[in-house]
Design an enzyme around this catalytic site. Structure first.
Site, PDB file in Angstrom:
ATOM      1  N   SER A 147       0.809  -1.214   0.000  1.00  0.00           N
ATOM      2  CA  SER A 147       0.000   0.000   0.000  1.00  0.00           C
ATOM      3  C   SER A 147       0.848   1.273   0.000  1.00  0.00           C
ATOM      4  O   SER A 147       1.971   1.296   0.505  1.00  0.00           O
ATOM      5  CB  SER A 147      -0.953   0.037   1.210  1.00  0.00           C
ATOM      6  N   TYR A 160      -3.614   0.639   9.980  1.00  0.00           N
ATOM      7  CA  TYR A 160      -3.352   0.120   8.641  1.00  0.00           C
ATOM      8  C   TYR A 160      -1.987   0.591   8.144  1.00  0.00           C
ATOM      9  O   TYR A 160      -1.185  -0.203   7.638  1.00  0.00           O
ATOM     10  CB  TYR A 160      -4.463   0.592   7.709  1.00  0.00           C
TER      11      TYR A 160
END
Length: 264
Positions: A147, A160
């Site tokens: 990510s 996250y």
């Protein structure tokens, strides 16, 4: 005789969480390049069955299994079953993940830890146990989904981003330890993609939609199929001397500070 560096014929690829979304898009890319596809879900047999049917409908040989990536005993049992029923795992994409959007000051420790467990500990567990077989067979490919949040902060995604930042460094350490066994470990960092999850914020006029389009040099959201090239490259012979890198498939977001709102 010419060699197709991107041919995955005869390879078996495990894509965790590959029952929908970006995981399915990458799995389809690998499948169309010749690989047999194995996907998992942590609890839903229906999701697994539907995914296998979807792969089969486009001519891809696919298999589905139920197991929790955070449960090492379940992971080991699943790997053994996959390798007995389908074949040795040549390619692993650690795609399974969760996100909880909560401001830091409001986030419960248990929620923070839950994200870390799935998004960071899960790839550690699966990679560790898949790598054992790769080492014994003389090589393999591991791809971790890292990510853009492994590079950038953003409101409400602290758990996250922490997990993905950790996964980026775990990727580099896997590469460091396993390169001598002919295992290449790399990451993919997706930007903002047009999926069912982002559909509500991609409507014209939505502030976040306008922000992403304006912030991305390519001027659009990514299509899930945009991930297929990077996934095939990092799974194939073409990347045999590529190790410990994160390929950001983001339309150029990380390359720029962004354009002023009044720029032509």
């Amino acid at each position: 005789m010419s060699i197709n560096l991107f041919d995955l014929t005869g390879k078996t690829a495990l894509i965790t969480g590959g029952v929908h979304g970006l995981g399915m898009a990458m799995a389809k890319g690998l499948g169309h390049a010749g690989a047999k596809i194995v996907v998992n879900d942590h609890s839903s047999q229906e999701a697994v069955n539907n995914a296998v049917a979807e792969y089969n409908s486009v001519g891809i040989e696919a298999y589905g299994y139920i197991f929790d990536v955070t449960d090492e005993a379940a992971v080991i049992a699943a790997i053994n079953k996959i390798e007995a029923e389908v074949g040795p795992i040549d390619i692993l994409i650690n795609n399974a993940g969760i996100i909880k959007r909560t401001p830091i000051i409001e986030m419960e420790v248990a929620d923070f830890e839950a994200v870390i467990k799935v998004d960071l500990t899960g790839p550690f567990i699966v990679s560790k146990n898949v790598a054992k077989g790769m080492i014994s067979r003389g090589g393999g490919k591991i791809i971790n989904m890292c990510s853009m949040m492994s590079e950038l902060g953003r409101d409400s995604v602290s758990a996250y981003a922490s997990a993905k930042g950790g996964l980026k460094m775990l990727t580099k350490n896997m590469a460091t330890e396993w390169a001598k066994f002919n295992i290449q470990t790399n990451g993919i960092g997706p930007g903002y993609f047009a999926t069912s999850q982002t559909a509500p914020i991609r409507v014209n006029g939505h502030p976040f939609n306008e922000f992403i389009i304006g912030r991305t040099p390519a001027g659009r959201w990514g299509d899930p199929e945009d991930l297929q090239g990077a996934a095939i490259f990092l799974s194939s012979k073409a990347s045999d001397f590529v190790n410990g890198h994160i390929v950001y498939v983001d339309g150029g977001i990380l390359a720029t500070i962004g354009k002023p709102s009044n720029e032509d």
